[in-house]
Design an enzyme around this catalytic site. Structure first.
Site, PDB file in Angstrom:
ATOM      1  N   ASP A  31     -45.991 -19.854 115.788  1.00 33.98           N
ATOM      2  CA  ASP A  31     -44.874 -19.532 114.899  1.00 33.98           C
ATOM      3  C   ASP A  31     -43.565 -19.750 115.659  1.00 33.98           C
ATOM      4  OD1 ASP A  31     -44.744 -17.228 112.213  1.00 33.98           O
ATOM      5  OD2 ASP A  31     -42.958 -18.096 113.162  1.00 33.98           O
ATOM      6  N   ILE A  51     -45.080 -26.451 114.492  1.00 31.32           N
ATOM      7  CA  ILE A  51     -46.238 -27.252 114.047  1.00 31.32           C
ATOM      8  C   ILE A  51     -45.965 -28.737 114.259  1.00 31.32           C
ATOM      9  CG2 ILE A  51     -47.080 -25.586 112.342  1.00 31.32           C
ATOM     10  CD1 ILE A  51     -45.607 -27.219 110.177  1.00 31.32           C
ATOM     11  N   ALA A  73     -47.158 -21.990 107.831  1.00 27.52           N
ATOM     12  CA  ALA A  73     -45.792 -22.323 108.260  1.00 27.52           C
ATOM     13  C   ALA A  73     -45.136 -23.293 107.291  1.00 27.52           C
ATOM     14  CB  ALA A  73     -45.823 -22.926 109.662  1.00 27.52           C
ATOM     15  N   ALA A  74     -44.076 -22.837 106.628  1.00 33.06           N
ATOM     16  CA  ALA A  74     -43.324 -23.699 105.700  1.00 33.06           C
ATOM     17  C   ALA A  74     -42.081 -22.947 105.254  1.00 33.06           C
ATOM     18  CB  ALA A  74     -44.163 -24.048 104.474  1.00 33.06           C
ATOM     19  N   SER A 116     -49.199 -23.361  96.514  1.00 33.54           N
ATOM     20  CA  SER A 116     -48.462 -22.504  95.580  1.00 33.54           C
ATOM     21  C   SER A 116     -48.715 -22.925  94.148  1.00 33.54           C
ATOM     22  CB  SER A 116     -46.957 -22.606  95.867  1.00 33.54           C
ATOM     23  OG  SER A 116     -46.195 -22.003  94.837  1.00 33.54           O
ATOM     24  N   TYR A 140     -39.172 -27.571  96.753  1.00 35.30           N
ATOM     25  CA  TYR A 140     -40.163 -26.718  97.435  1.00 35.30           C
ATOM     26  C   TYR A 140     -41.561 -26.998  96.886  1.00 35.30           C
ATOM     27  CZ  TYR A 140     -43.241 -22.727  97.793  1.00 35.30           C
ATOM     28  OH  TYR A 140     -44.368 -21.945  97.961  1.00 35.30           O
ATOM     29  N   LYS A 144     -45.047 -28.777  98.559  1.00 38.05           N
ATOM     30  CA  LYS A 144     -46.398 -28.179  98.567  1.00 38.05           C
ATOM     31  C   LYS A 144     -47.423 -29.161  97.969  1.00 38.05           C
ATOM     32  CE  LYS A 144     -45.825 -24.035 100.367  1.00 38.05           C
ATOM     33  NZ  LYS A 144     -46.622 -23.453 101.460  1.00 38.05           N
ATOM     34  N   PHE A 168     -50.302 -17.468  93.186  1.00 38.57           N
ATOM     35  CA  PHE A 168     -49.379 -17.152  92.125  1.00 38.57           C
ATOM     36  C   PHE A 168     -48.297 -16.273  92.754  1.00 38.57           C
ATOM     37  CE2 PHE A 168     -50.805 -19.258  88.263  1.00 38.57           C
ATOM     38  CZ  PHE A 168     -51.854 -19.976  88.814  1.00 38.57           C
ATOM     39  N   ASN A 169     -47.973 -15.111  92.243  1.00 32.53           N
ATOM     40  CA  ASN A 169     -46.828 -14.409  92.850  1.00 32.53           C
ATOM     41  C   ASN A 169     -47.253 -13.340  93.854  1.00 32.53           C
ATOM     42  OD1 ASN A 169     -45.861 -15.819  90.427  1.00 32.53           O
ATOM     43  ND2 ASN A 169     -43.911 -14.854  90.981  1.00 32.53           N
ATOM     44  N   GLY A 283     -34.997 -23.427  85.001  1.00 33.60           N
ATOM     45  CA  GLY A 283     -36.291 -23.852  85.559  1.00 33.60           C
ATOM     46  C   GLY A 283     -37.371 -22.804  85.455  1.00 33.60           C
ATOM     47  N   ASP A 284     -37.042 -21.587  85.030  1.00 33.84           N
ATOM     48  CA  ASP A 284     -38.063 -20.537  84.932  1.00 33.84           C
ATOM     49  C   ASP A 284     -38.926 -20.731  83.688  1.00 33.84           C
ATOM     50  OD1 ASP A 284     -37.480 -19.207  87.209  1.00 33.84           O
ATOM     51  OD2 ASP A 284     -36.457 -17.519  86.295  1.00 33.84           O
TER      52      ASP A 284
END
Ligand code: WQD
Length: 322
Positions: A31, A51, A73-74, A116, A140, A144, A168-169, A283-284
């Site tokens: 990390d 990484i 890691a992102a 994600s 983002y 992914k 998910f969340n 965007g939601d």
């Protein structure tokens, strides 16, 4: 044999490292600590580095007798990715290529990847299955989706075997209150609700009250961070036992609205959470929740914690650290 955990000092990473160590699994964390603290590792072995340093990755794999990699890691902020996309291509995408090159050079060919549900974009139907269209709607999410495909192509060309876990969340904190989320670096709903409930911020902005949902606010599938951690262990065991490469949803299969989150938090906090209705966030999607059957069929995995425990553990954690 040891598991190399990239980004292991982060929110989901630290809960996964802790669970693996409690199960007697050997881990070593890589990390940069740019956006996390070693405190969350509770003494797990740590190498501070990137990484993207493939030679370092190779050395770590050899020095620690690594047989699998769990890749957290992102950079993960939707909003930041649309303002400054560069680091999402360099850190997330290019970094993943370098990580894979480094691990393959040491003969390590098993990876569990932190993907994600945002790779689906706005779903045509819910619950969302793994066969739904991949239509990222921000940098983002695109990073992914690209990382998933890079893992797939390394499977075709170099024999890499991987499980991509589409969260998910993610929400909540360890049920014993020892570790949790750092609310200073998030734009996600539940930590922001806790901040307002604890008087550490102004009112929560409810993004839209006119969605086609029962109470007009957005619905999401909130999954407890310790359930996510156990899914990563199941995914490693799937690969170690010869299981095929696959992408798998991690959700509860149930949705909760923003106003329901506010109500549940008010009950736990014993006071109304200050909030104000504002315009929708661009965007939601209105409703997003998982079809979680593949994880059950493949890994025998289910989420054990519901939304009440997510809210209770998050409130307890943020109360103890604010
Ligand atoms: C949840 C709900 C908002 C904040 C994103 C990423 C996803 C994953 C989780 C990394 C929505 C509403 C939110 C606020 C609000 N991240 N909301 N006021 O957008 O579902 O998913 O984070 O993997 O990839 O896309 O999460 O927590 O931002 O929003 O009303 O201040 O809460 O509209 O309905 P989201 P979120």
């Amino acid at each position: 044999m040891t598991v190399l955990v990239t980004g292991g000092a982060g929110y989901i990473g630290s809960h996964t490292v802790r669970l693996m160590r409690s199960l007697g699994r050997d881990v070593v964390v890589l990390d940069t600590l740019e956006r996390s603290s070693a405190d969350a590792l509770l003494g797990a072995p740590l190498v501070v580095g990137s990484i993207a340093d493939s030679e370092l990755v190779t050395r770590m794999c050899r020095d620690h007798d690594v047989d699998s990699v769990v890749h957290f890691a992102a950079h993960k902020s939707v909003g930041e990715s649309m303002i400054d996309p560069g680091p999402y291509w360099t850190n997330n995408v290019h970094g993943t290529v370098q990580l894979i090159e480094g691990m393959l050079a040491a003969g390590v060919n098993q990876i569990v990847f932190s993907s994600s549900a945002s790779v689906y974009g706005t779903p045509e139907t819910v619950p969302i299955t793994e066969s739904a269209a991949i239509r990222p709607e921000n940098v983002y999410a695109e990073s992914k989706a690209m990382m998933e495909r890079i893992i797939e192509w390394y499977g075709v060309t170099r024999g890499l075997r991987g499980v991509s876990l589409r969260y998910f969340n993610a929400a909540g904190a360890s049920m014993d209150g020892v570790i949790g989320e750092d609310w200073t670096i998030t734009t996600n709903l539940i930590p922001l609700v806790m901040k307002a409930a604890l008087g550490a911020s102004g009112p929560v902005k409810v993004f839209g009250h006119d969605y086609p949902t029962p109470d007009g606010t957005g619905i999401r599938d909130y999954i407890h961070v310790e359930d996510l951690a156990s899914a990563h262990v199941a995914a490693i065991d799937h690969l170690t036992s010869g299981g095929e490469s696959v992408a798998v949803n991690l959700g509860t299969g149930a949705g909760t609205s923003v106003l329901e989150i506010l109500d549940l938090t008010a009950k736990v906090a014993g006071r109304v959470v200050p909030h104000e209705i504002v315009d929708r966030r661009i965007g939601d999607p209105a409703i997003v929740f998982a079809d979680a059957n593949l994880a059950a069929d493949l890994f025998g995995w289910h989420a054990h914690h519901g939304i009440a425990e997510i809210i209770e553990s998050a409130f307890a954690w943020h109360s103890s650290t604010s």
